[in-house]
Design an enzyme around this catalytic site. Structure first.
Site, PDB file in Angstrom:
ATOM      1  N   HIS A  57      42.070  46.857  44.925  1.00  0.00           N
ATOM      2  CA  HIS A  57      42.233  45.451  44.551  1.00  0.00           C
ATOM      3  C   HIS A  57      41.025  44.975  43.762  1.00  0.00           C
ATOM      4  CE1 HIS A  57      39.973  45.244  48.324  1.00  0.00           C
ATOM      5  NE2 HIS A  57      39.688  43.964  48.083  1.00  0.00           N
ATOM      6  N   HIS A  59      38.720  42.533  44.028  1.00  0.00           N
ATOM      7  CA  HIS A  59      37.485  41.921  44.512  1.00  0.00           C
ATOM      8  C   HIS A  59      36.282  42.752  44.077  1.00  0.00           C
ATOM      9  CE1 HIS A  59      39.676  39.460  47.861  1.00  0.00           C
ATOM     10  NE2 HIS A  59      39.865  38.983  46.646  1.00  0.00           N
ATOM     11  N   ASP A  61      33.558  43.778  45.261  1.00  0.00           N
ATOM     12  CA  ASP A  61      32.975  44.833  46.082  1.00  0.00           C
ATOM     13  C   ASP A  61      33.853  46.084  46.130  1.00  0.00           C
ATOM     14  OD1 ASP A  61      34.763  43.220  47.598  1.00  0.00           O
ATOM     15  OD2 ASP A  61      33.949  43.987  49.473  1.00  0.00           O
ATOM     16  N   HIS A  62      34.976  46.047  45.436  1.00  0.00           N
ATOM     17  CA  HIS A  62      35.829  47.229  45.308  1.00  0.00           C
ATOM     18  C   HIS A  62      35.989  47.653  43.848  1.00  0.00           C
ATOM     19  CE1 HIS A  62      37.284  47.228  49.548  1.00  0.00           C
ATOM     20  NE2 HIS A  62      36.879  45.971  49.449  1.00  0.00           N
ATOM     21  N   HIS A 116      46.279  40.127  50.423  1.00  0.00           N
ATOM     22  CA  HIS A 116      44.833  39.922  50.304  1.00  0.00           C
ATOM     23  C   HIS A 116      44.473  39.536  48.877  1.00  0.00           C
ATOM     24  CE1 HIS A 116      40.681  40.408  51.609  1.00  0.00           C
ATOM     25  NE2 HIS A 116      40.448  41.135  50.542  1.00  0.00           N
ATOM     26  N   ASP A 134      41.686  46.567  51.600  1.00  0.00           N
ATOM     27  CA  ASP A 134      41.480  45.446  52.510  1.00  0.00           C
ATOM     28  C   ASP A 134      42.805  44.913  53.048  1.00  0.00           C
ATOM     29  OD1 ASP A 134      38.819  45.756  52.023  1.00  0.00           O
ATOM     30  OD2 ASP A 134      38.486  43.760  51.183  1.00  0.00           O
ATOM     31  N   HIS A 172      36.471  48.839  54.757  1.00  0.00           N
ATOM     32  CA  HIS A 172      35.237  48.333  55.370  1.00  0.00           C
ATOM     33  C   HIS A 172      35.072  48.886  56.779  1.00  0.00           C
ATOM     34  CE1 HIS A 172      34.233  45.133  52.407  1.00  0.00           C
ATOM     35  NE2 HIS A 172      35.551  45.083  52.240  1.00  0.00           N
TER      36      HIS A 172
END
Length: 262
Positions: A57, A59, A61-62, A116, A134, A172
């Site tokens: 996805h 975001h 941090d990915h 998400h 996530d 995570h």
């Protein structure tokens, strides 16, 4: 016989990246490679060549390492992301049921799991692994954000329909806290208490521990409250409710409210 090897690579404070290496060709896919130095080191240590990026996805941090990794590694010619998710550097937008390969023999099938983010996807690899980003965590679920409880219910149903031996690789390291909520949700479930103690003992790979990946579909069915919305012991937590999506919403609300108290 397994066609690939999966190497978990820690990133940031609690993120997981992964390197999926096709055994025959040593060609590899990097999953959510936000830390490009760490993922390149993992490839070098395993004598693998990264030619593909799998993004669950959008975001940061990915997906935040995508453009940097493409620039740094000339062999990368495919960047996958979900339809409508606006993944940086994406060359192949994919949806439910799309298939492709890593190297010669490692098959990948896409599960479209929006909630998400609008175009979140999971990757079912080699009929043995699922990378859930996530959407599903070990004993937990991602925030719904702009999505709906019905979407998360459908996403979990897709993931949980995979064979019970399937390895679950999550986005995570949240397992100990997730297990603590699971015990709060089902206080009489002895299996959950054992799972919590196990998670505490494993610790985080980010701080020198062993970490808690992979889980399995069987274990998530046994220990994840978001996967257990049809179980009477979970229904007792939020009260009688016939609508499965509403049960999912109530478990999410219960987790959020518990998080504010803990």
């Amino acid at each position: 016989m397994a066609n690939c090897t999966v190497i978990p690579v820690p990133a940031l404070s609690d993120n997981y990246m992964y390197l999926i290496v096709d055994k025959e060709t040593k060609q590899a896919a990097a999953v959510d490679p936000v830390d490009i130095d760490a993922i390149q080191k993992a490839a070098a240590d395993n004598e693998a060549t990264i030619d593909t990026i799998l993004t669950t996805h959008n975001h940061w941090d990915h997906s935040g390492g995508n453009l940097k990794l493409v620039k740094a590694v000339s062999t990368i010619d495919r960047v996958y992301g979900g339809i409508g998710d606006d993944v940086p550097g994406c060359t192949h937008e994919v949806g439910d049921g799309d298939t492709f390969t890593i190297g010669t023999n490692t098959t990948v099938k896409v599960l479209f799991t929006p909630c998400h983010t609008p175009g979140h996807v999971c990757y079912h690899v080699d009929d043995a692994h699922v990378f859930t980003g996530d959407t599903m965590f070990v004993s937990g679920a991602g925030n719904f954000n702009t999505g709906t409880p019905a979407q998360m219910t459908e996403a979990f149903d897709k993931i949980l329909s995979l064979p019970e031996s399937t390895n679950v690789w999550v986005g995570h390291e949240y397992t100990a806290k997730n297990c603590a909520f699971a015990c709060f949700c089902e206080p009489n479930n002895e299996e959950l208490k054992k799972r919590l103690e196990w998670a505490k003992g494993q610790g985080s790979i980010h701080s020198g521990g062993k970490g808690t990946v992979p889980s399995t579909i069987a274990m998530e069915k046994a220990c994840n409250p978001f996967a257990r919305i049809d179980q009477m012991s979970v229904m007792e937590f939020f009260g009688p409710c016939d609508d499965r999506s509403e049960r999912m919403r109530l478990v999410r609300k219960g987790k959020d409210d518990w998080g504010k108290m803990s």
